[in-house]
Scaffold this active site. Structure first.
Site, PDB file in Angstrom:
ATOM      1  N   ALA A  88       0.636   4.904 158.368  1.00  0.00           N
ATOM      2  CA  ALA A  88      -0.633   6.141 157.512  1.00  0.00           C
ATOM      3  C   ALA A  88      -0.568   7.600 158.591  1.00  0.00           C
ATOM      4  O   ALA A  88       0.468   7.454 159.602  1.00  0.00           O
ATOM      5  CB  ALA A  88      -1.743   5.352 158.384  1.00  0.00           C
ATOM      6  N   GLY A 141       1.981   0.494 158.716  1.00  0.00           N
ATOM      7  CA  GLY A 141       1.215   0.869 157.399  1.00  0.00           C
ATOM      8  C   GLY A 141       2.844   0.617 156.420  1.00  0.00           C
ATOM      9  O   GLY A 141       2.673   0.339 155.589  1.00  0.00           O
ATOM     10  N   GLU A 144       3.372  -3.160 156.452  1.00  0.00           N
ATOM     11  CA  GLU A 144       2.214  -3.471 156.004  1.00  0.00           C
ATOM     12  C   GLU A 144       2.517  -3.177 154.636  1.00  0.00           C
ATOM     13  O   GLU A 144       2.319  -4.082 153.861  1.00  0.00           O
ATOM     14  CB  GLU A 144       0.523  -2.889 156.210  1.00  0.00           C
ATOM     15  CG  GLU A 144       0.397  -3.167 157.647  1.00  0.00           C
ATOM     16  CD  GLU A 144      -0.880  -2.181 157.996  1.00  0.00           C
ATOM     17  OE1 GLU A 144      -0.753  -1.731 157.897  1.00  0.00           O
ATOM     18  OE2 GLU A 144      -1.850  -3.603 158.407  1.00  0.00           O
ATOM     19  N   GLU A 164      -0.515   0.569 166.431  1.00  0.00           N
ATOM     20  CA  GLU A 164      -1.806   0.678 166.169  1.00  0.00           C
ATOM     21  C   GLU A 164      -2.344   0.595 167.616  1.00  0.00           C
ATOM     22  O   GLU A 164      -3.877   1.258 167.855  1.00  0.00           O
ATOM     23  CB  GLU A 164      -2.685  -0.192 164.745  1.00  0.00           C
ATOM     24  CG  GLU A 164      -2.232   0.382 164.119  1.00  0.00           C
ATOM     25  CD  GLU A 164      -0.846  -0.304 163.278  1.00  0.00           C
ATOM     26  OE1 GLU A 164      -0.627  -0.655 164.162  1.00  0.00           O
ATOM     27  OE2 GLU A 164      -0.426   0.511 162.311  1.00  0.00           O
TER      28      GLU A 164
END
Lengths: 286, 84
Positions: A88, A141, A144, A164
């Protein structure tokens, strides 16, 4: 209402779409070659997923139904040397959140997560096989995004990581439910609770990566794999995919709730500030 | 009969040789107590690259957290030796 991530500016992604089969945006592009959709990430410095990338991903999944009609596989890859995706865009998240109230920021984060989950779920459920061809940094991310694909083909120099918890958060783009879907809980806990990164060989040994390619060869191997997949009956392939790859919708929703609860904690703001103020060229690294 | 294990000096020598080769630095310019960030002129992304190459070369796992604060080749060799 303002959002923590300023997607208002990018509600309609700019970009050049010459046909339905081709698009070149600021963060990504797609093309169809030999019946294979190739989605290429190209946002410097390392494909961080912020509002613009999200907008272009939404554009992609909006076009996906049309693209799959004449394709038998999807490959997601990065054209940047640094790696597949660093996760992210935390700078955008932090800077946007500083301009609005905490409640607005939390609501904005929830809206962002719900949008990215719709994107991820659509790719996860795509009616054709999907392959992530990854190299270098495949963090947060980015990890992911790879996990929504049916196969992960990794360059031998790829590294995977969920950093994270260092920020006081959990992965928010569907990482934990999808990692649990694919791996034993012991490995999931190790990756999540330590935040350590693992290389492609280790990732293959635990069942995360299906094939390891030589340096710079992941995309070529993914193309060869997509060509092989294309030899089989489309309906049978879809039936097999749906049978072996259920989507954990309930856990995915729960993940958003937990992320938003944690996002309200003061430790998160401190963690994000530390990240943003870091002078390191790659502050997302452990 | 157990296979003979590399000594710390052998491990250190292999690290220096690998680093010199990959980052194109004359082997003679590298010393065990050098700060490898400075000597090799690498950033954190390249450090991650070095970590991966060391894991592959020695066939070990080197968790990032074990390398936090490590900046010289000798200490790095000790961390690797502990995993051989």
């Amino acid at each position: 209402m303002k959002n923590a991530v300023d997607h208002s500016q990018h509600a309609v992604p700019e970009g050049r779409q010459t046909t339905m089969n081709q698009f070149t945006g600021q963060s990504l592009s797609w093309d169809v070659k030999d019946g294979v959709i190739e989605l290429s990430l190209h946002r410097a410095p390392c494909n961080e997923i912020g509002s613009r990338t999200l907008g272009e991903l939404e554009k992609f999944v909006g076009a996906l139904a049309g693209l799959v009609a004449e394709s038998h596989a999807l490959i997601v890859h990065s054209s940047l040397e640094c790696g597949f995706c660093a996760g992210a865009d935390l700078r955008e998240l932090y800077q946007s959140a500083q301009k609005i109230s905490k409640n607005e920021a939390r609501q904005g984060v929830r809206e962002f997560l719900e949008r990215i989950h719709r994107v991820m779920n659509t790719i996860d459920a795509a009616p054709i096989p999907t392959i992530a061809a990854v190299h270098g940094v495949t963090f947060g991310g980015g990890f992911e995004l790879a996990l929504v694909c049916d196969l992960i083909i990794a360059d031998k120099m790829a590294r995977f990581c969920f950093p994270e918890l260092r920020l006081g958060l959990i992965p928010g783009f569907g990482g934990i439910p999808r990692l649990k879907r694919d791996l034993g809980n012991g490995v999931v806990r190790d990756l999540l609770l330590t935040g350590r990164s693992i290389n492609a060989t280790k990732a293959q040994s635990v069942g995360l990566v299906s094939q390891v390619a030589a340096e710079g060869e992941a995309l070529r191997v993914a193309r060869a794999t997509a060509a092989q997949i294309g030899k089989f009956d489309r309906r049978t392939t879809l039936a097999a995919k749906q049978f072996i790859k259920p989507i954990p919708y309930e856990e995915l929703k729960r993940e958003i709730d937990i992320f938003c609860e944690l996002f309200a904690q003061p430790a998160v703001e401190a963690g994000l500030r530390k990240f943003v103020e870091s002078t390191d060229a790659q502050p997302y690294l452990p | 009969m157990y296979p003979s294990m590399a000594t710390i000096d052998q491990t250190l020598d292999e690290i220096l040789t690998l680093a010199a080769s990959h980052f194109k630095v004359p082997r003679g310019r590298l010393s065990p107590d050098d700060d490898f960030f400075k000597t090799l002129g690498i950033d954190s992304l390249q450090t991650l690259d070095l970590l991966t190459r060391l894991e592959q070369h020695f066939d070990v796992e080197l968790p990032d957290y074990e390398l936090q604060g490590v900046s010289d080749f000798r200490t790095l060799a000790g961390r690797i030796q502990a995993r051989l």
